[in-house]
Design a protein around this motif. Structure first.
Motif: not given
Length: 341
Positions: A215-229
């Motif tokens: 979960t900590a790693v996923l929070l750290g890559v929140s911006r790339p996850l948002n970009l994929l949307l």
């Protein structure tokens, strides 16, 4: 519709989690008052609250029987919810879920093989490692099938996931049916339905570490996850190496699911339902949605486990059955809503 302030939502979800956890510890064949549960917990934390007035057996029930189970429920629920949210962003599909995409089934095959064949190559880590390997292979297989022959679509992804999950479930069932040890086969079959009975403190640390770090790693890559949307092309135009990022996140999600499946069995639909509920509350930004998803998922699975223990007490319903009963109609509603759009 205007949303409530984000900090208020987190506070409410945290309060619901504490309430569900307290109820989960208090309920059972020996019912305990909420106040006594907290008195025992605070006493164990060495807080000066006076001399204990409860029998020693009640402290044993709280600390050694019920609390580990409730904490593991919270870890599993949070992990499944967070993984579901990440998968929905990675494959850009609102129907993505660890179980629907065959990830849980892959982890189940690895874990059942270890249980039925009595493997112990890596000692206590054999089961989690086998579950992780099965989950990772299943995820890459489904993704490859969905991408084959052109652009990945919702229908292709769901069909590839369902087909892979069915095949892997058949493999797990075959391993159980052909087992020479009826006791191990029966244990593996009940485990496949999902459940957290018999949880001890020793079972807690591996999934807890995997979920917290993941979960900590996923929070750290929140911006790339948002970009994929916004789409693969838009994300690539903004500098994201989509294929490398997606591959790394698949490994991370498979690691989390493998650690979860190894201790809880196959529990479906949590990773499908909770992310959608969270987005209705806080929006799609993963920096806000992931913490809320973890809190809501933890509270939800503790409540589901409490229902599984209570509905036909003293017998216990496998928790995977309850999540399927609630998640199946939600999935059908979601498909109909998406088709209408």
């Amino acid at each position: 519709m205007r949303r409530a302030p984000y900090p208020l939502i987190l506070v409410v979800l945290a309060a619901l989690l504490l309430l569900a956890a307290t109820a989960g510890v208090a309920a059972g064949s020996v019912g305990l008052p909420f106040g006594e549960v907290w008195s025992i917990l605070l006493h164990r934390l060495r807080l000066p609250l006076g001399e204990p007035t409860w029998p020693a057996v009640r402290e044993t029930i709280v600390m050694d029987v019920r609390l580990p189970r409730v904490l593991l429920c919270a870890v599993v629920g949070a992990g499944l919810s967070v993984c579901g949210m990440a998968l929905q962003a990675l494959v850009r599909n609102p129907l993505a879920d660890p179980m629907l995409l065959g990830v849980s089934s892959g982890g189940t095959v690895g874990a059942v093989a270890v249980m039925v064949l009595n493997l112990s190559v890596f000692g206590a880590l054999t089961l989690p490692l086998a579950a992780f390997a099965g989950a990772l292979l299943a995820l890459f297989l489904v993704y490859g099938l969905a991408r084959a022959g052109g652009r990945m679509t919702t229908i292709r992804l769901v069909l590839a996931g369902v087909a892979t999950a069915e095949v892997l479930s058949a493999v797990a069932s075959f391993l159980i049916v052909t087992s020479n040890d009826p006791h191990k086969a029966d244990s593996a079959l009940r485990w496949m339905l999902g459940g957290l009975a018999g949880t001890t403190w020793d079972l807690l640390w591996i999934p807890a570490a995997a979920v917290l770090l993941g979960t900590a790693v996923l929070l750290g890559v929140s911006r790339p996850l948002n970009l994929l949307l916004a789409g693969e092309e838009a994300a690539a135009a903004l500098g994201l190496d989509v294929h490398r990022f997606r591959g790394a996140m698949f490994v991370l999600v498979a690691l989390m699911i493998g650690a979860i499946v190894a201790v809880s069995g196959s529990i479906g639909f949590v990773g499908l339902m909770l992310p959608h509920m969270v987005r209705l509350l806080v929006g799609a930004d993963h920096r806000r949605a992931l913490p809320a998803a973890a809190l809501m998922g933890a509270a939800f699975l503790i409540a589901a486990d409490l229902a599984a223990r209570s509905l036909i007490a003293p017998e216990e319903i496998p928790i995977g059955i309850l999540t399927a009963v609630t998640g199946g109609p939600f999935f059908l509603w979601l498909m109909r809503r998406k088709a209408a759009r």
